[in-house]
Design a protein around this motif. Structure first.
Motif, PDB file in Angstrom:
ATOM      1  N   VAL A 136       0.824  -1.210   0.000  1.00 15.94           N
ATOM      2  CA  VAL A 136       0.000   0.000   0.000  1.00 15.94           C
ATOM      3  C   VAL A 136       0.857   1.258   0.000  1.00 15.94           C
ATOM      4  CG1 VAL A 136      -1.728   1.307   1.306  1.00 15.94           C
ATOM      5  CG2 VAL A 136      -1.910  -1.182   1.138  1.00 15.94           C
ATOM      6  N   VAL A 137       2.019   1.195   0.683  1.00 19.16           N
ATOM      7  CA  VAL A 137       2.840   2.400   0.831  1.00 19.16           C
ATOM      8  C   VAL A 137       3.941   2.516  -0.215  1.00 19.16           C
ATOM      9  CG1 VAL A 137       2.332   2.542   3.284  1.00 19.16           C
ATOM     10  CG2 VAL A 137       4.390   1.345   2.538  1.00 19.16           C
ATOM     11  N   GLY A 138       3.908   1.645  -1.244  1.00 25.28           N
ATOM     12  CA  GLY A 138       4.835   1.836  -2.353  1.00 25.28           C
ATOM     13  C   GLY A 138       5.722   0.669  -2.707  1.00 25.28           C
ATOM     14  N   GLY A 139       5.694  -0.404  -1.923  1.00 25.64           N
ATOM     15  CA  GLY A 139       6.438  -1.608  -2.269  1.00 25.64           C
ATOM     16  C   GLY A 139       7.933  -1.372  -2.415  1.00 25.64           C
ATOM     17  N   PRO A 140       8.570  -2.077  -3.359  1.00 26.58           N
ATOM     18  CA  PRO A 140      10.018  -1.925  -3.554  1.00 26.58           C
ATOM     19  C   PRO A 140      10.436  -0.484  -3.826  1.00 26.58           C
ATOM     20  CG  PRO A 140       9.228  -3.865  -4.714  1.00 26.58           C
ATOM     21  CD  PRO A 140       8.003  -3.142  -4.220  1.00 26.58           C
ATOM     22  N   GLY A 141       9.587   0.259  -4.515  1.00 27.65           N
ATOM     23  CA  GLY A 141       9.911   1.657  -4.801  1.00 27.65           C
ATOM     24  C   GLY A 141      10.037   2.488  -3.533  1.00 27.65           C
ATOM     25  N   ALA A 142       9.188   2.209  -2.548  1.00 22.60           N
ATOM     26  CA  ALA A 142       9.252   2.940  -1.279  1.00 22.60           C
ATOM     27  C   ALA A 142      10.558   2.635  -0.551  1.00 22.60           C
ATOM     28  CB  ALA A 142       8.057   2.564  -0.403  1.00 22.60           C
ATOM     29  N   ILE A 143      10.983   1.369  -0.592  1.00 24.86           N
ATOM     30  CA  ILE A 143      12.237   1.005   0.071  1.00 24.86           C
ATOM     31  C   ILE A 143      13.412   1.726  -0.579  1.00 24.86           C
ATOM     32  CG2 ILE A 143      13.830  -0.902   0.541  1.00 24.86           C
ATOM     33  CD1 ILE A 143      11.358  -2.697   0.835  1.00 24.86           C
ATOM     34  N   LYS A 144      13.423   1.781  -1.901  1.00 23.39           N
ATOM     35  CA  LYS A 144      14.487   2.509  -2.603  1.00 23.39           C
ATOM     36  C   LYS A 144      14.493   3.984  -2.192  1.00 23.39           C
ATOM     37  CE  LYS A 144      14.323  -0.427  -6.740  1.00 23.39           C
ATOM     38  NZ  LYS A 144      13.970  -0.461  -8.183  1.00 23.39           N
ATOM     39  N   ALA A 145      13.309   4.572  -2.108  1.00 24.13           N
ATOM     40  CA  ALA A 145      13.218   5.993  -1.753  1.00 24.13           C
ATOM     41  C   ALA A 145      13.643   6.231  -0.310  1.00 24.13           C
ATOM     42  CB  ALA A 145      11.789   6.487  -1.974  1.00 24.13           C
ATOM     43  N   PHE A 146      13.188   5.383   0.605  1.00 23.11           N
ATOM     44  CA  PHE A 146      13.525   5.561   2.017  1.00 23.11           C
ATOM     45  C   PHE A 146      15.008   5.330   2.283  1.00 23.11           C
ATOM     46  CE2 PHE A 146       8.957   4.276   3.360  1.00 23.11           C
ATOM     47  CZ  PHE A 146       8.550   5.602   3.300  1.00 23.11           C
ATOM     48  N   SER A 147      15.606   4.394   1.553  1.00 22.82           N
ATOM     49  CA  SER A 147      16.989   4.029   1.860  1.00 22.82           C
ATOM     50  C   SER A 147      17.984   5.107   1.432  1.00 22.82           C
ATOM     51  CB  SER A 147      17.353   2.696   1.189  1.00 22.82           C
ATOM     52  OG  SER A 147      17.271   2.790  -0.219  1.00 22.82           O
ATOM     53  N   ALA A 148      17.565   6.030   0.579  1.00 25.93           N
ATOM     54  CA  ALA A 148      18.478   7.101   0.157  1.00 25.93           C
ATOM     55  C   ALA A 148      18.820   8.031   1.334  1.00 25.93           C
ATOM     56  CB  ALA A 148      17.879   7.878  -1.005  1.00 25.93           C
ATOM     57  N   PRO A 149      17.826   8.591   2.046  1.00 23.36           N
ATOM     58  CA  PRO A 149      18.170   9.449   3.188  1.00 23.36           C
ATOM     59  C   PRO A 149      18.515   8.667   4.454  1.00 23.36           C
ATOM     60  CG  PRO A 149      15.799   9.438   2.862  1.00 23.36           C
ATOM     61  CD  PRO A 149      16.383   8.654   1.729  1.00 23.36           C
ATOM     62  N   PHE A 150      18.193   7.372   4.474  1.00 25.34           N
ATOM     63  CA  PHE A 150      18.467   6.550   5.664  1.00 25.34           C
ATOM     64  C   PHE A 150      19.282   5.315   5.253  1.00 25.34           C
ATOM     65  CE2 PHE A 150      14.190   8.490   6.222  1.00 25.34           C
ATOM     66  CZ  PHE A 150      14.520   9.395   7.226  1.00 25.34           C
ATOM     67  N   PRO A 151      20.547   5.517   4.863  1.00 24.44           N
ATOM     68  CA  PRO A 151      21.318   4.435   4.245  1.00 24.44           C
ATOM     69  C   PRO A 151      21.636   3.253   5.153  1.00 24.44           C
ATOM     70  CG  PRO A 151      22.719   6.341   4.687  1.00 24.44           C
ATOM     71  CD  PRO A 151      21.315   6.775   4.934  1.00 24.44           C
ATOM     72  N   GLY A 152      21.604   3.443   6.465  1.00 26.66           N
ATOM     73  CA  GLY A 152      21.948   2.327   7.348  1.00 26.66           C
ATOM     74  C   GLY A 152      20.764   1.487   7.776  1.00 26.66           C
ATOM     75  N   LEU A 153      19.580   1.869   7.325  1.00 29.22           N
ATOM     76  CA  LEU A 153      18.364   1.198   7.775  1.00 29.22           C
ATOM     77  C   LEU A 153      18.106  -0.078   6.987  1.00 29.22           C
ATOM     78  CD1 LEU A 153      16.069   1.876   9.834  1.00 29.22           C
ATOM     79  CD2 LEU A 153      14.775   2.768   7.891  1.00 29.22           C
ATOM     80  N   ARG A 154      17.628  -1.112   7.684  1.00 29.59           N
ATOM     81  CA  ARG A 154      17.226  -2.345   7.016  1.00 29.59           C
ATOM     82  C   ARG A 154      15.726  -2.554   7.195  1.00 29.59           C
ATOM     83  NH1 ARG A 154      21.196  -6.819   9.282  1.00 29.59           N
ATOM     84  NH2 ARG A 154      20.792  -5.651  11.193  1.00 29.59           N
ATOM     85  N   PHE A 155      15.128  -3.207   6.205  1.00 25.32           N
ATOM     86  CA  PHE A 155      13.670  -3.326   6.155  1.00 25.32           C
ATOM     87  C   PHE A 155      13.231  -4.785   6.123  1.00 25.32           C
ATOM     88  CE2 PHE A 155      14.762   0.721   4.262  1.00 25.32           C
ATOM     89  CZ  PHE A 155      13.782   1.592   4.686  1.00 25.32           C
ATOM     90  N   VAL A 156      12.077  -5.034   6.731  1.00 27.05           N
ATOM     91  CA  VAL A 156      11.372  -6.302   6.571  1.00 27.05           C
ATOM     92  C   VAL A 156       9.982  -5.948   6.043  1.00 27.05           C
ATOM     93  CG1 VAL A 156      10.514  -8.400   7.676  1.00 27.05           C
ATOM     94  CG2 VAL A 156      12.666  -7.380   8.456  1.00 27.05           C
ATOM     95  N   PRO A 157       9.829  -5.842   4.720  1.00 31.77           N
ATOM     96  CA  PRO A 157       8.536  -5.473   4.155  1.00 31.77           C
ATOM     97  C   PRO A 157       7.505  -6.574   4.363  1.00 31.77           C
ATOM     98  CG  PRO A 157      10.073  -6.066   2.411  1.00 31.77           C
ATOM     99  CD  PRO A 157      10.850  -6.040   3.679  1.00 31.77           C
ATOM    100  N   THR A 158       6.315  -6.172   4.765  1.00 29.62           N
ATOM    101  CA  THR A 158       5.228  -7.117   5.042  1.00 29.62           C
ATOM    102  C   THR A 158       3.917  -6.484   4.600  1.00 29.62           C
ATOM    103  OG1 THR A 158       6.427  -7.876   7.015  1.00 29.62           O
ATOM    104  CG2 THR A 158       4.124  -8.525   6.832  1.00 29.62           C
TER     105      THR A 158
END
Length: 213
Positions: A136-158
């Motif tokens: 709902v919040v953007g899938g893989p595209g959202a992770i790509k966008a979020f990881s740019a300003p937060f490079p050390g963050l890891r995600f578990v998309p569900t």
């Protein structure tokens, strides 16, 4: 302990999100996942017997990396830790839930859906978050966008993750693992079709191996 559990999730890359009701269903489900080569389970508190299922799996299936999902209060953190959960997943970001989990020394994956929530999570010392609901919040595209300003963050998309789009998520470096329920569909659990759960779990494991090869 926290790092070891997160490393285990990262090794398997898939976290089955499980809805079972009671100890027997929990144990049978755990056996089906083990048989499929996927000894990981996030057992949610969406049913009255969810806590009993966590307790049973933790006590009788020590090879399974069992966690508790849908944890929304600090009291529930106490309950699931006492039951033997090795990690906690929450649908949202609650400071009280995160703090209580940290007091217990247990990994907590809070749900986030915005940059503001990510910043709150980082302020709390969290560097692995659950992107929810991912589709709902953007899938893989959202992770790509979020990881740019937060490079050390890891995600578990569900949320909305399936065998069809699993490779799209696993291809992203910030993705530690994905949470999914297609291999442990509640209809299969209710029908006692453990063989189909095993088959789907093995299929998911094969997808991960193909992605990494």
């Amino acid at each position: 302990m926290s790092a070891a559990v997160l490393d285990a999730l990262g090794q398997h890359r898939i976290v089955p999100v499980v809805v079972v009701d009671g100890a027997e269903q929990g144990e049978r489900l755990a056996d089906a996942l083990i048989a499929g080569g996927l000894p990981v389970a996030e057992i949610t508190l969406r049913t009255a017997g969810g806590l009993d299922a966590i307790r049973a799996v933790a006590a009788t299936r020590p090879d399974v990396v069992v966690g508790a999902g849908t944890v929304t209060t600090a009291d529930q953190v106490d309950d699931v830790v006492a039951a033997g959960a090795r990690y906690i997943v929450s649908p949202g970001l609650s400071e009280a839930v995160v703090r209580r989990a940290q007091e217990h020394g247990i990994p907590i994956l809070p749900g986030i859906a915005s940059p503001t929530e990510i910043m709150r999570a980082l302020d709390l010392g969290v560097d692995v978050v659950k992107l929810f609901p991912a589709s709902v919040v953007g899938g893989p595209g959202a992770i790509k966008a979020f990881s740019a300003p937060f490079p050390g963050l890891r995600f578990v998309p569900t949320g909305g993750v399936s065998s069809a789009n699993l490779p799209d998520y696993l291809a992203l470096k910030p993705v530690l693992a994905v949470g999914g329920s297609w291999m442990v569909d509640k209809a299969l659990v209710d029908a006692g079709d453990w063989a189909e759960i095993t088959r789907r779990s093995a299929e998911a494991v094969a997808l991960v191996k193909n992605q990494e090869s």
